[in-house]
Write an enzyme that holds these catalytic residues in place. Structure first.
Site, PDB file in Angstrom:
ATOM      1  N   LYS A 187      17.023 -20.196  13.442  1.00 14.08           N
ATOM      2  CA  LYS A 187      15.591 -19.898  13.484  1.00 14.08           C
ATOM      3  C   LYS A 187      14.894 -20.908  14.387  1.00 14.08           C
ATOM      4  CE  LYS A 187      15.542 -20.303   9.019  1.00 14.08           C
ATOM      5  NZ  LYS A 187      15.208 -20.276   7.572  1.00 14.08           N
ATOM      6  N   THR A 218       2.178 -20.333   6.131  1.00 14.95           N
ATOM      7  CA  THR A 218       3.531 -19.817   6.328  1.00 14.95           C
ATOM      8  C   THR A 218       4.499 -20.331   5.265  1.00 14.95           C
ATOM      9  OG1 THR A 218       4.005 -21.653   7.842  1.00 14.95           O
ATOM     10  CG2 THR A 218       3.204 -19.598   8.822  1.00 14.95           C
ATOM     11  N   GLY A 220       7.085 -20.424   2.548  1.00 17.74           N
ATOM     12  CA  GLY A 220       8.026 -19.454   2.005  1.00 17.74           C
ATOM     13  C   GLY A 220       8.719 -18.578   3.020  1.00 17.74           C
ATOM     14  N   THR A 221       8.540 -18.853   4.312  1.00 19.19           N
ATOM     15  CA  THR A 221       9.136 -17.959   5.315  1.00 19.19           C
ATOM     16  C   THR A 221      10.663 -17.944   5.241  1.00 19.19           C
ATOM     17  OG1 THR A 221       8.897 -19.785   6.900  1.00 19.19           O
ATOM     18  CG2 THR A 221       7.254 -18.040   6.991  1.00 19.19           C
ATOM     19  N   GLY A 222      11.266 -19.111   5.076  1.00 18.52           N
ATOM     20  CA  GLY A 222      12.728 -19.162   5.055  1.00 18.52           C
ATOM     21  C   GLY A 222      13.320 -18.442   3.867  1.00 18.52           C
ATOM     22  N   CYS A 223      12.745 -18.662   2.691  1.00 23.68           N
ATOM     23  CA  CYS A 223      13.210 -17.975   1.477  1.00 23.68           C
ATOM     24  C   CYS A 223      13.042 -16.465   1.627  1.00 23.68           C
ATOM     25  CB  CYS A 223      12.420 -18.455   0.257  1.00 23.68           C
ATOM     26  SG  CYS A 223      12.438 -20.236  -0.008  1.00 23.68           S
TER      27      CYS A 223
END
Length: 294
Positions: A187, A218, A220-223
């Site tokens: 990412k 933003t 929580g984007t990875g989860c």
């Protein structure tokens, strides 16, 4: 006024695909188990959870974290898998070497796709993975991953490779693939310019690009991204198809992220629903997703 209520169907509907998240709790609801379950619901799968840690956090950061005992993690996992069953598993916060080893052992006996989000640091910069656990992630967890989804900070933490431009994404992917995951999604959300991510298995490459949204909320984007990929895999999609669909969903969720508290707010997991109801936007269309950095 008479109200007619339809009788329940005589035959229950079949169960939807089931996805298990093994991760920590975010008391603010933006990341962790809470974000995972919201994402799974948005994709129409049945989300289940194994809690690995409890955190006290809000929009400003993590105030404290308490790891659950390994026996409690194992008991949760076995209770779900042995009775209900799963079609995919997603891992998130595994804060210690003991938890990494225990979860890797459980996954090795579960023949379903696994999405590993090697969470090392929170959105606010708070450490969530002990240095002593890094070797276990490299040698025990990543080899079990169908897809690994590190951001650039996590790539550096795991491999020592530091990426400063788009050309470095391929070098980062090669370094992570060296630990054994089938696919890796690097990412690139921390790079300047348009957001670009690289999905590769070492043979084929897919570059996912999207314009960067001017929205600081933003959390929580990875989860969210990892859970969306797991939902797609559970539903029978291939890796590329699942990742593209997940990135499209995260694009809209980032675009519609909203403020909560005094700090960084969450992405909007219900943006598709809210868009049809309130006109908050039509979403990402055919865009293959942003380079998320969380």
């Amino acid at each position: 006024m008479d109200i007619s209520v339809s009788p329940p169907a005589s035959v229950p509907a079949p169960a939807p695909p089931r996805v298990l998240t093994v991760a920590g709790s975010d008391s603010g609801g933006g990341a962790g188990i809470q974000a995972d379950l919201k994402t799974m619901l948005a994709f129409g799968v049945h989300g289940m959870s194994v809690l690995t840690a409890v955190t006290a956090q809000n929009s400003l950061g993590v105030r404290g974290a308490w790891e659950l005992p390994v026996d409690a993690v194992r008991a949760q996992y076995r209770a779900v898998v042995d009775d209900i069953g799963v079609q995919a598993v997603k891992t998130g916060m595994l804060s210690s070497a003991g938890l990494v080893a225990a979860v890797a052992g459980l996954l090795a006996d579960t023949d379903v796709p696994v999405v590993v989000d090697p969470v090392g640091v929170s959105k606010h910069g708070d450490p969530l993975l002990a240095d002593s656990a890094l070797d276990g992630v490299r040698t025990s967890l990543l080899p079990l991953a169908t897809v690994a989804t590190p951001n650039l900070d996590e790539v550096a933490q795991l491999t020592g490779v530091r990426v400063t431009d788009e050309g470095g994404l391929r070098r980062a992917a090669d370094a992570v693939l060296g630990f054994g995951p089938r696919w890796v999604l690097i990412k690139g959300g921390h790079l300047p310019g348009d957001a670009v991510d690289l999905l590769t298995d070492g043979r084929e490459e897919h570059w996912l690009r999207a314009p960067r949204h001017d929205n600081r909320h933003t959390h929580g984007t990875g989860c969210t991204l990892a859970s969306a990929i797991a939902a797609g895999l559970a539903g029978g999609q291939g890796v590329v198809e699942a990742v593209v669909a997940a990135k499209e969903y995260v694009t809209g969720a980032i675009e519609h992220g909203f403020p909560l508290g005094a700090g960084i707010g969450p992405v909007d997991h219900a943006w598709r629903f809210r868009g049809t109801r309130t006109g908050r936007g039509a979403g990402a269309g055919a865009v293959a997703g942003p380079g998320t950095g969380a």
